[in-house]
Design a protein around this motif. Sequence first.
Motif, mmCIF file in Angstrom:
data_model
loop_
_atom_site.group_PDB
_atom_site.id
_atom_site.type_symbol
_atom_site.label_atom_id
_atom_site.label_comp_id
_atom_site.label_asym_id
_atom_site.label_seq_id
_atom_site.Cartn_x
_atom_site.Cartn_y
_atom_site.Cartn_z
ATOM 1 N N SER A 71 0.855 -1.191 0.000
ATOM 2 C CA SER A 71 0.000 0.000 0.000
ATOM 3 C C SER A 71 0.887 1.236 0.000
ATOM 4 O O SER A 71 2.070 1.159 0.328
ATOM 5 C CB SER A 71 -0.912 0.016 1.236
ATOM 6 N N GLY A 72 0.289 2.369 -0.362
ATOM 7 C CA GLY A 72 1.053 3.609 -0.396
ATOM 8 C C GLY A 72 1.362 4.058 -1.806
ATOM 9 O O GLY A 72 0.983 3.411 -2.780
ATOM 10 N N PRO A 73 2.032 5.204 -1.940
ATOM 11 C CA PRO A 73 2.336 5.759 -3.263
ATOM 12 C C PRO A 73 3.418 4.957 -3.987
ATOM 13 O O PRO A 73 4.027 4.055 -3.416
ATOM 14 C CB PRO A 73 2.805 7.183 -2.940
ATOM 15 N N THR A 74 3.652 5.341 -5.250
ATOM 16 C CA THR A 74 4.598 4.620 -6.091
ATOM 17 C C THR A 74 5.599 5.576 -6.731
ATOM 18 O O THR A 74 5.220 6.588 -7.318
ATOM 19 C CB THR A 74 3.864 3.843 -7.205
ATOM 20 N N VAL A 75 6.867 5.223 -6.615
ATOM 21 C CA VAL A 75 7.954 5.958 -7.254
ATOM 22 C C VAL A 75 8.576 5.062 -8.321
ATOM 23 O O VAL A 75 8.814 3.879 -8.077
ATOM 24 C CB VAL A 75 9.042 6.372 -6.242
ATOM 25 N N VAL A 76 8.838 5.638 -9.487
ATOM 26 C CA VAL A 76 9.544 4.940 -10.567
ATOM 27 C C VAL A 76 10.956 5.507 -10.670
ATOM 28 O O VAL A 76 11.148 6.726 -10.657
ATOM 29 C CB VAL A 76 8.808 5.118 -11.907
ATOM 30 N N LEU A 130 9.837 1.664 4.952
ATOM 31 C CA LEU A 130 9.142 2.337 3.863
ATOM 32 C C LEU A 130 7.790 1.708 3.620
ATOM 33 O O LEU A 130 7.625 0.488 3.737
ATOM 34 C CB LEU A 130 9.961 2.257 2.562
ATOM 35 N N GLU A 131 6.830 2.562 3.251
ATOM 36 C CA GLU A 131 5.528 2.087 2.807
ATOM 37 C C GLU A 131 5.278 2.643 1.410
ATOM 38 O O GLU A 131 5.479 3.829 1.162
ATOM 39 C CB GLU A 131 4.415 2.544 3.758
ATOM 40 N N GLY A 132 4.837 1.778 0.533
ATOM 41 C CA GLY A 132 4.600 2.178 -0.836
ATOM 42 C C GLY A 132 5.251 1.200 -1.792
ATOM 43 O O GLY A 132 5.536 0.048 -1.444
ATOM 44 N N LEU A 394 9.993 11.055 -1.093
ATOM 45 C CA LEU A 394 8.726 11.106 -1.805
ATOM 46 C C LEU A 394 7.708 10.152 -1.185
ATOM 47 O O LEU A 394 6.539 10.513 -0.973
ATOM 48 C CB LEU A 394 8.942 10.745 -3.287
ATOM 49 N N LEU A 395 8.140 8.944 -0.867
ATOM 50 C CA LEU A 395 7.216 7.969 -0.268
ATOM 51 C C LEU A 395 6.814 8.364 1.144
ATOM 52 O O LEU A 395 5.692 8.034 1.583
ATOM 53 C CB LEU A 395 7.864 6.583 -0.247
ATOM 54 N N SER A 396 7.707 9.040 1.838
ATOM 55 C CA SER A 396 7.434 9.411 3.228
ATOM 56 C C SER A 396 6.810 10.789 3.356
ATOM 57 O O SER A 396 6.585 11.272 4.481
ATOM 58 C CB SER A 396 8.735 9.375 4.052
ATOM 59 N N ASN A 397 6.592 11.467 2.191
ATOM 60 C CA ASN A 397 5.977 12.798 2.173
ATOM 61 C C ASN A 397 6.804 13.790 2.962
ATOM 62 O O ASN A 397 6.274 14.605 3.731
ATOM 63 C CB ASN A 397 4.537 12.760 2.699
#
Length: 398
Positions: A71-76, A130-132, A394-397
């Motif tokens: 779960s969470g956002p995605t970084v490429v 990390l989450e995401g 980015l994932l941790s805002n």
Amino acid sequence: MTSSAIKSAAKHMQDQLSQWRQHLHRHPELSFQEVETARFIAKNLEQIPGMNVTTGVGFPTAIMGTISSGSGPTVVIRADMDALPIQEENECSYKSMNNGIMHACGHDAHSTIGLGTASLIGNLFEQGELEGTVKFLFQPAEEMADQYGSTGAPYMIKAGALEEADWALALHMSPEDEPGQVKVHDGYSMANVDVFEAVVTGSGGHGAYPHLGKDPVWMLGPVLQALHGIVARRVSPLESAVISVGSIQSGSASNVIPSEVHVTGTIRSYHPDTRELLHNELEKAFSLVRPLDGDYQLTIKPEDPALYNDAGVNHIIRQTISELYPDFHMLDTPFGLGGEDFAHMTQEVPGAMFFLGCAVGDDAVRDLHTPHFDIDENVLPIGAAILAESARRLLSNQ
């Protein structure tokens, strides 16, 4: 893991990163032919706990590694893999073993840094920090388009590599800058790339009787004058633009006026409006042959769009560099009118590429796309640390 711990972990990978980079440098492969390169990258990705490796993502040599908490956002994070048709002239232990092929644009370093970043991110996920989701795209064919006019990025995008992605990150080697210098620029930073092909036609004839024929070589004179005046007289001096003729081919004998002249070249620009203007003016330039009793056919083939760097993503990159490497000098300048097919990805999701200074520091000319290109390998862990920490933020805002 703190940002300083990421920096330290990356530094401890120096020997491994150098080994990976030198292996890739010895075994370069051209665009769409990166078979052994892809196999090597997939093998090393598979060693990272929790990493799901997918091959053939839109093209047989395209690799995607995915690691996720569910779960969470995605970084490429994207790294290109292909080499250039250049004969290497360096004399070093890791000189290219493939005749006429060389990693002269730093893609061996980009892939190495991608693997290093994947290892650092893998540690963060393994420790539950990390989450995401992070997707690592090892992309073929950044340098050359295929017969359909496509480079590697569009194939991976069409295959779904950017699905659910929130941001995209990439870096590029910059041999014109010293280690400790980084180019980070908001907005348009690399060019739209278009290729034009034109045929100017007449009737041809005997070289001794030019008045009896229609000479397309003569007709090309005013066309070239108009073409080279487009940027100077039709484009605002505040806009970036280039039109260059790369080849003119015609005729086969000294006493024969040819019936055709073939002209090819490149068009570069940043802003979409400027791109459209250049296309229209090029058409007008070639139309000058018609009052001279000739004709023409003009084809303009778009390759890459302009690279647009998202200011929000760049803000994270700048914060990361300032914290990890406070003595570094960040240069806020566009990267030039070269093309970069990462631009296809930043059209789809907010993303940014930065240029990492890597000059060796000797007297040799080691520019991109030259036979003596090389890098200071001390920048490899630096690139991996910046990408990993930027992704973490980015994932941790943060």
